[in-house]
Every structure is written in structure tokens, then in C-alpha cells.
Design an enzyme around this catalytic site. Structure first.
Site, PDB file in Angstrom:
ATOM      1  N   GLU A 142      46.788  45.683  48.366  1.00 40.87           N
ATOM      2  CA  GLU A 142      45.840  45.354  47.293  1.00 40.87           C
ATOM      3  C   GLU A 142      44.711  44.543  47.911  1.00 40.87           C
ATOM      4  O   GLU A 142      44.957  43.633  48.704  1.00 40.87           O
ATOM      5  CB  GLU A 142      46.569  44.535  46.214  1.00 40.87           C
ATOM      6  CG  GLU A 142      45.639  43.921  45.182  1.00 40.87           C
ATOM      7  CD  GLU A 142      46.370  43.087  44.123  1.00 40.87           C
ATOM      8  OE1 GLU A 142      47.548  43.356  43.813  1.00 40.87           O
ATOM      9  OE2 GLU A 142      45.739  42.135  43.616  1.00 40.87           O
ATOM     10  N   GLU A 147      37.227  38.118  42.133  1.00 38.25           N
ATOM     11  CA  GLU A 147      38.249  37.597  41.223  1.00 38.25           C
ATOM     12  C   GLU A 147      38.099  36.086  41.069  1.00 38.25           C
ATOM     13  O   GLU A 147      37.732  35.387  42.020  1.00 38.25           O
ATOM     14  CB  GLU A 147      39.666  37.908  41.745  1.00 38.25           C
ATOM     15  CG  GLU A 147      40.759  37.468  40.773  1.00 38.25           C
ATOM     16  CD  GLU A 147      42.146  37.976  41.149  1.00 38.25           C
ATOM     17  OE1 GLU A 147      42.381  38.246  42.334  1.00 38.25           O
ATOM     18  OE2 GLU A 147      42.999  38.083  40.251  1.00 38.25           O
TER      19      GLU A 147
END
Ligand SMILES: *[C@@H]1O[C@H](CO)[C@@H](O)[C@H](O)[C@H]1NC(C)=O
Ligand SMILES: *[C@@H]1O[C@H](CO)[C@@H](O)[C@H](O)[C@H]1NC(C)=O
Ligand SMILES: *[C@@H]1O[C@H](CO)[C@@H](O)[C@H](O)[C@H]1NC(C)=O
Ligand SMILES: *[C@@H]1O[C@H](CO)[C@@H](O)[C@H](O)[C@H]1NC(C)=O
Ligand SMILES: *[C@@H]1O[C@H](CO)[C@@H](O)[C@H](O)[C@H]1NC(C)=O
Length: 387
Positions: A142, A147
């Protein structure tokens, strides 16, 4: 002195290397998939469930419902908007609707992911992300490109892997961001924080946003952020069909994860799908040690869910993404799995597809583990909502 005939094998050998050498030299990246304009949402899957992964207080409806509820649409500027419901008064113990989309295609090593973002979500309880995940998550890796949570103004990048991959501090001058934890298999992942206070949240929006880009290469994973007024010429002049000749004007990446004996990137990362989502509260935004320092004055209960999600939606007027485009480039070697490429420049590779099925035994073993992890996460998620 060698005769001409004795040189012939050598000449043939050199001639046979010609195509190989020219492939290596042409460090050109062509568009393998462009998401923009009225067709932006055509090749994405919509989640179609509540957040059963990270304990967030949201429902991410299926595609028909998300579009019907006006949570994903193309605005008058032709940009794609992805948002949280800001019109509903939510009553305890309900969740609020939001959006999570994942590309139907997965893009192999050699790909570059680029997103031009005009506006990103922010506010207490808000947890937006633009990230990628392997087909078999989490063991195929990932990449968290953009974020953060709550009132953050600095982007937090991360890799998440199965055990065995770590991120030692790269050589001085190789990345502009600040090192976080280095074990990519731990919960937080191996993180790097952008030093610029317009790389996330309200400051990002007030600066007109910018471009996020990530190169997923055999040599490593590299993430750049270009504030609106610092976008390099190669990206300013890029179109939905033009190639990018080189990345030399991109400068030093914000985060650099070079392949090394600490982590060989292609070993830990298989083809990646892109994900865009907006969560509320949950394991990250709602964790009290993260939520309270920024948002304690948000409400009487000093808890993420009741002080934000419950009640009128005006709290979420800024909780939306606006994308000019999301674009995937390939290096001529990178594969695209699933879906159909609009430009057709990178054919779906049966070679990569079969390498996936050959890893089927490993995948079945890990499915059991993943199901178990999900079950634990779901229970923790329910608990975090009840408290
Ligand atoms: C939220 O989404 C679900 C699933 O699509 C739907 O049933 C529900 O009516 C939506 N809630 C609101 C307030 O629109
Ligand atoms: C953001 O950082 C710049 C310097 O990089 C500084 O001048 C400015 O005050 C900061 N703004 C905020 C809101 O922290
Ligand atoms: C919801 O937020 C949008 C901006 O995302 C804003 O234009 C709209 O007025 C808000 N709706 C309500 C009912 O406040
Ligand atoms: C080309 O792709 C294959 C399969 O994804 C990968 O193993 C190999 O390392 C790639 N080579 C380059 C130069 O990117
Ligand atoms: C979570 O929801 C997704 C989408 O419906 C589903 O595919 C997945 O199996 C669910 N996971 C768990 C652990 O329930």
C-alpha cells in the site's frame, strides 16, 4: 589485424543490442489511463458498504447511490468532486454518508500516478486519503500518497507492507520530508512528513491546491508534492494523451523509498489500484491522542463521533475533494491488469496475470489471515463508535 569477416559476428551482436539499448535510453512515460472530465468516474468501483476496515463513522454507498445522493459528480468547471454528505442531520447512533472509490484497473511496477487537486477535505474528524493498494491487500503493499486527519497542514506519506520491508533514512538530499517510523509492516507504516504547511488541509486549499505524484518503480517509490505555483513545466504542459520525456524537472521528492537490501520494492509491491476516500473519525482521525490536541474544543464530549458526525451537516462544507484529473503513466514495461485502457498504449499483460495466479497458494494462505484481521478491525470499529 582482424578481417572484415571475423568482425561480422561482433557487428551482428551489436546490432541485436540496438533495440534493447534504445528502449532503456528512452525514459519516456506515456499515458495509460486518464481520469478526467465527464468520464472521470467510469472506471472506478464504489465501496458499497459502511467502513468495515478502519472503524470510521461513515457509509460509502455503491455507485448508483453515491451519484444519486450527489456525493460524487462533475462540477461546472469539469472537475470531479468527491464529498461527505453535508446536508443531512445525522442522529445517534447512525453514520454519515461519504465516498470511497477504487480503480478497476491495477497498474504494475514502472507506473507513475499523478493527481491535480484543486481542493481537498479538511476539518475536525475528517480523514481523507489518495492512496494505492495491491490486488491482494495488504500483502501486495500500500502506498499512501496524500493522507492526514483533522486540522493537519502537513501531508503524511507512508508505505505499508508485509513483514520484512523497512525504510532507513535515505542519503542526505534524497528527500525533503521528515522521517517517521521506519518499519513498513507496523500499523503506522513507514512514514515521511512533508515539511511544507501547504501540503495538506486548509492551507493547501487556500494556496490553490497542487499536484501530487508518485513513481512506483523497480528502483523505488518516490512521492512529490508541487504546490500550485511550483508545478514543473513537464506537468504544466502535460495533456491527457501526451507523454512525459523525463522527470528531471520534478526535483527532489518529498518522500524517497529507494529499493535496497532493506526493502526491494518489486518484492513487496505488486500492481496497485488507486483509491480515493473520505473517512470520519475511525482508527486515525478519532484516536484520542491524535484527535484531542487539535479538536478538543469541538464539542462537549471531547470525542470525535458525537462532537462532529452527529448533528447538522454544515460541519462538513469543506469535506470534499475536487480533482482536475487523475492520470497514470507507464514506462513501456509496466502492466495494466483488469478494465480496458482508453489509450491502449499499455496492453493488459497476460504475463503478469499468470504471475498472479502462480502466487495463488500464498494468496489463499493469507486470505485466512486477512479475514481474521478484518474481523478484529470490525469489532474494534464498532467499539470505537459506541464509546
Ligand atoms: C446513505 O446511503 C445509504 C446507502 O446508499 C442510503 O440507504 C441512505 O438513505 C443514505 N442516507 C442519506 C441520509 O442519504
Ligand atoms: C507556513 O510556513 C511558512 C514558511 O514556510 C511561514 O511563513 C508561515 O507562517 C506558515 N503558515 C502557517 C499558517 O503556519
Ligand atoms: C455543502 O457544501 C458545499 C460545498 O462543498 C456547499 O456548496 C453547500 O452549500 C453545502 N450545503 C449546505 C446545505 O450547506
Ligand atoms: C518490468 O516489469 C517486470 C514485471 O512487472 C518487472 O519484474 C521488471 O523489474 C520491470 N523492469 C523494469 C526495467 O521496470
Ligand atoms: C467490507 O466491505 C466490503 C465491501 O462490501 C466487502 O467486500 C468486504 O468483504 C467487507 N469486509 C469485511 C471484513 O466484512
Amino acid at each position: 589485424m582482424p578481417t572484415t569477416s571475423s568482425l561480422l559476428p561482433v557487428l551482428f551482436f551489436l546490432a541485436s543490442l540496438g533495440p534493447l539499448l534504445s528502449t532503456v535510453q528512452a525514459a519516456s512515460f506515456s499515458v495509460v489511463q486518464d481520469f478526467s472530465g465527464s468520464t472521470f468516474f467510469d472506471k472506478w468501483d464504489f465501496f458499497g458498504n459502511y467502513d468495515n476496515l478502519t472503524g470510521g463513522a461513515v457509509v460509502w454507498p455503491d455507485k448508483a447511490d453515491t451519484l444519486a445522493q450527489g456525493l460524487a459528480f462533475i462540477n461546472s468547471a469539469g472537475n470531479a468532486v468527491i464529498k461527505v454528505d453535508n446536508t443531512t442531520t445525522v442522529l445517534y447512533p447512525n453514520k454519515r454518508n461519504s465516498t470511497r472509490i477504487t480503480t478497476q484497473q491495477a497498474f504494475g511496477v514502472g507506473s507513475i500516478f499523478v493527481a491535480d487537486i484543486v481542493h481537498m477535505p479538511y476539518g475536525c474528524s475528517v480523514w481523507p486519503a489518495f492512496w494505492t493498494k495491491g490486488i491482494n491487500w495488504p500483502q501486495d503493499g500500500e502506498i499512501d500518497i496524500l493522507e492526514g486527519v483533522n486540522l493537519d497542514t502537513q501531508n503524511q506519506m507512508a508505505l505499508h507492507t508485509r513483514a520484512g520491508c523497512s525504510h532507513p533514512a535515505p542519503a542526505s538530499g534524497a528527500q525533503t520530508g521528515t522521517m517517521g517510523p521506519t518499519d513498513c509492516s507496523q500499523d503506522a507504516g513507514c512514514t515521511v512528513i512533508d515539511t511544507r504547511n501547504n501540503s495538506f488541509g486548509q492551507n493547501f486549499d487556500q494556496n490553490g491546491g497542487g499536484i501530487y505524484a508518485a513513481q512506483f518503480d523497480t528502483s523505488g517509490i518516490f512521492i512529490w508534492f508541487f504546490p500550485r505555483n511550483q508545478i514543473p513545466q513537464s506537468l504544466l504542459s502535460a495533456t491527457s494523451t501526451s507523454s512525459i520525456d523525463s522527470l528531471t524537472d520534478w526535483g527532489t521528492p518529498a518522500a524517497s523509498y529507494p529499493s535496497s537490501s532493506s526493502c526491494d520494492i518489486p518484492t513487496y509491491f505488486d500492481a496497485q489500484s488507486l483509491v480515493i476516500d473520505i473517512d470520519l473519525c475511525g482508527d486515525f482521525a478519532g484516536a484520542s491522542n491524535i484527535y484531542l490536541p487539535q479538536c478538543a474544543s469541538q464539542g462537549p464530549q471531547k470525542l470525535c463521533y458525537p462532537d462532529n458526525v452527529i448533528g447538522p451537516g454544515s460541519q462538513y462544507d469543506n469535506a470534499y475533494f475536487e480533482f482536475k484529473y487523475v492520470r497514470v503513466y507507464g514506462n513501456g514495461n509496466s502492466t495494466v491488469i483488469g478494465g480496458t485502457s482508453t489509450t491502449g498504449s499499455a496492453a493488459t499483460s497476460s504475463g503478469t496475470a499468470s504471475s498472479h495466479s502462480s502466487s495463488g497458494v500464498r494468496n489463499i494462505e493469507s486470505l485466512w489471515l486477512v479475514s481474521w484481521m478484518w474481523a478484529v478491525a470490525a469489532v474494534m470499529g464498532m467499539a470505537s463508535i459506541l464509546y
